[in-house]
Design a protein around this motif. Structure first.
Motif, PDB file in Angstrom:
ATOM      1  N   ASN A 173      -1.682  13.227  48.811  1.00 43.80           N
ATOM      2  CA  ASN A 173      -0.948  12.470  49.831  1.00 43.80           C
ATOM      3  C   ASN A 173      -1.727  11.240  50.265  1.00 43.80           C
ATOM      4  O   ASN A 173      -1.147  10.175  50.505  1.00 43.80           O
TER       5      ASN A 173
ATOM      6  N   LEU B 243      -1.477   8.709  47.529  1.00 43.10           N
ATOM      7  CA  LEU B 243      -0.155   8.094  47.546  1.00 43.10           C
ATOM      8  C   LEU B 243      -0.082   7.018  48.624  1.00 43.10           C
ATOM      9  O   LEU B 243       0.533   5.958  48.425  1.00 43.10           O
ATOM     10  N   SER B 244      -0.703   7.267  49.763  1.00 38.44           N
ATOM     11  CA  SER B 244      -0.725   6.269  50.841  1.00 38.44           C
ATOM     12  C   SER B 244      -1.478   5.017  50.416  1.00 38.44           C
ATOM     13  O   SER B 244      -1.076   3.890  50.731  1.00 38.44           O
TER      14      SER B 244
ATOM     15  N   ILE C  47      -1.974   3.748  47.269  1.00 39.43           N
ATOM     16  CA  ILE C  47      -1.278   2.908  46.288  1.00 39.43           C
ATOM     17  C   ILE C  47       0.007   2.320  46.866  1.00 39.43           C
ATOM     18  O   ILE C  47       0.585   1.386  46.289  1.00 39.43           O
ATOM     19  N   GLY C  48       0.455   2.858  48.002  1.00 41.06           N
ATOM     20  CA  GLY C  48       1.633   2.288  48.646  1.00 41.06           C
ATOM     21  C   GLY C  48       1.311   1.237  49.680  1.00 41.06           C
ATOM     22  O   GLY C  48       2.219   0.663  50.297  1.00 41.06           O
ATOM     23  N   THR C  49       0.035   0.959  49.874  1.00 35.96           N
ATOM     24  CA  THR C  49      -0.384   0.003  50.901  1.00 35.96           C
ATOM     25  C   THR C  49      -0.112  -1.440  50.485  1.00 35.96           C
ATOM     26  O   THR C  49       0.425  -2.234  51.259  1.00 35.96           O
ATOM     27  N   CYS C  50      -0.484  -1.803  49.267  1.00 40.94           N
ATOM     28  CA  CYS C  50      -0.298  -3.179  48.799  1.00 40.94           C
ATOM     29  C   CYS C  50      -0.307  -3.210  47.276  1.00 40.94           C
ATOM     30  O   CYS C  50      -0.722  -2.250  46.619  1.00 40.94           O
ATOM     31  N   HIS C  51       0.156  -4.349  46.719  1.00 37.79           N
ATOM     32  CA  HIS C  51       0.216  -4.474  45.260  1.00 37.79           C
ATOM     33  C   HIS C  51      -1.167  -4.408  44.632  1.00 37.79           C
ATOM     34  O   HIS C  51      -1.348  -3.846  43.542  1.00 37.79           O
TER      35      HIS C  51
ATOM     36  N   ASN D  98      -2.320  -0.825  44.468  1.00 37.42           N
ATOM     37  CA  ASN D  98      -1.476  -0.099  43.513  1.00 37.42           C
ATOM     38  C   ASN D  98      -1.892  -0.423  42.077  1.00 37.42           C
ATOM     39  O   ASN D  98      -2.028   0.475  41.231  1.00 37.42           O
TER      40      ASN D  98
ATOM     41  N   SER E 233      -3.657   2.229  39.306  1.00 38.85           N
ATOM     42  CA  SER E 233      -2.520   2.670  38.488  1.00 38.85           C
ATOM     43  C   SER E 233      -2.947   3.612  37.362  1.00 38.85           C
ATOM     44  O   SER E 233      -2.210   4.526  36.993  1.00 38.85           O
TER      45      SER E 233
ATOM     46  N   LYS F  11      -2.827   7.328  38.477  1.00 36.41           N
ATOM     47  CA  LYS F  11      -1.615   7.897  39.051  1.00 36.41           C
ATOM     48  C   LYS F  11      -1.225   9.225  38.401  1.00 36.41           C
ATOM     49  O   LYS F  11      -0.901  10.200  39.088  1.00 36.41           O
TER      50      LYS F  11
END
Length: 417
Positions: A28, A31-32, A34-38, A41, A45, A48
């Protein structure tokens, strides 16, 4: 003087960010990130597939999208995936139980072939569970081969009595088993002498034993012999026992089972049999500190003798499962006096064609069974009982700590309070 801006996490070079993010253990948290900014991520990658496997796997397992062969293959891809798959499956091994119920030689041979193709030391048993049913006589040799080669991985096994299988050899192949269930018909055992020799091998982790072997009343002595034989070898380490009520006829049963906390008793015969005064007397004298007691017999009367026996466990009992008969004189009041009872299952049957006056009020006394009851499971076998007895509004007020009520039978309902 030039104002110095404090360094932020985004100012760090990619190499340092990557090192920091690799310390995250919880999927979790990853996941937070890689969801913060490009940038983050793209940076992570390549991780993942590995890091989010723990999030994806439960989703795939719920609808059972993955086949047994796919799951076995997944476990070999990487150490991380193997650990995650085993963790998920050991939390709920029953998820794959149906796929490990082997009844035909062809099923067993396919499993052996796949096990042979695994890397050395590979475990072919997802959930570490196996059930080998009776059926094709051709499974005997293959079963012994599978157990001898891979039985050390098994934690739970259900086996049927086979006439050509060496019982002690079979048990010797599953030294790490924790739950053992032996099923079948009594006539499948050769003779009492063959059960006696050789001595049973040690199963040091075994704590849950089930002996569900059926016959007729002429097989009583053979069942008792087998049960005594197994309890003499393993009784001291057992915390859970599932067997016929013939258990209560074994001498010094408390000494054989000093650590028993869960007991399931059922009827041993196809023919009719019933609990006797002697059975109740034994139950009232054993020194077990039972937390769970299940008695599987329909039309079981709540007699004074039975309630006296049941009170032997009033200081420890948390989970009680009974199948009782409702008559005109039925009154659940004797079920009171269990202050630690949290779960109660009542299978209720009735031969009455109409519900007597006052029956609803008497049944509603179930609210006084235990003040700490959290879960109530009712199975009425009579539609009239379903219609008359249960008022959820009243039940929720009477049971202060109750959070789940199930009503089974003619119409199944579940109420979460």
């Amino acid at each position: 003087m030039e104002h110095l801006r404090p360094t932020e996490l985004s100012d760090l070079p990619n190499e340092m960010l990557e090192e920091i993010f690799n310390f995250l253990q919880d999927p979790n948290d990853f996941l937070s990130v890689i969801g913060t900014c490009h940038r983050w991520n793209d940076l992570m990658s390549y991780r993942k597939t590995e890091r989010l496997f723990g999030k994806v796997l439960p989703i795939l397992l719920k609808p059972d999208l993955l086949t047994l062969r796919t799951m076995l293959t997944i476990r070999q891809i990487s150490k991380k995936w193997k650990q995650e798959a085993d963790f998920q499956l050991e939390e709920d091994p029953s998820r794959f139980e149906q796929k490990y119920i082997i009844r035909e030689a062809e099923q067993l041979n396919r499993l052996i072939i796949h096990a042979t193709n695994l890397p050395q030391g590979g475990n072919p048993f997802i959930g570490k569970y196996l059930s080998i049913g009776r059926g094709d006589p051709g499974t005997n040799d293959s079963m012994q081969q599978l157990i001898q080669q891979h039985g050390t991985y098994l934690k739970s096994i259900t086996m049927y009595c086979f006439s050509k299988i060496q019982f002690t050899t079979f048990l010797g192949g599953i030294p790490n088993v924790e739950t053992l269930t032996i099923m079948g018909l009594m006539r499948q055992w050769h003779t009492d002498d063959e059960v006696d020799a050789p001595p049973l091998p040690p199963l040091r982790r075994l704590n849950n034993l089930g002996i569900a072997i059926y016959g007729d009343q002429n097989d009583d002595h053979r069942y008792l012999h087998l049960l005594s034989f197994l309890l003499t070898a393993y009784g001291e380490q057992l915390t859970t026992l599932r067997c016929a009520k013939q258990l209560l006829r074994i001498d010094r049963i408390s000494d054989l089972l000093p650590n028993l906390t869960q007991l399931e008793l059922f009827m041993p015969h196809i023919s009719s049999d019933a609990f006797t005064q002697l059975d109740f007397q034994v139950l009232s004298q054993v020194e077990w500190r039972l937390q769970t007691l299940s008695i599987y017999e329909w039309n079981f009367p709540l007699t004074t003798e039975f309630m006296t026996a049941l009170n032997n466990f009033s200081a420890t009992l948390e989970d009680l499962k009974l199948f009782i008969q409702v008559e005109e004189t039925f009154d659940p009041a004797p079920l009171i006096s269990f202050p630690f009872l949290k779960k109660l299952y009542l299978g209720i049957t009735s031969e009455l064609r109409s519900i007597p006056l006052g029956m609803k009020d008497r049944l509603m006394k179930l609210g006084g069974v235990a003040p700490n009851l959290e879960e109530l499971d009712i199975c009425p076998r009579n539609e009239a009982l379903c219609d008359v007895v249960w008022s959820m509004e009243v039940m929720s007020k009477v049971f202060q700590k109750l959070n789940l009520i199930r009503i089974r039978g003619v119409r199944y309902k579940t109420f979460i309070l």
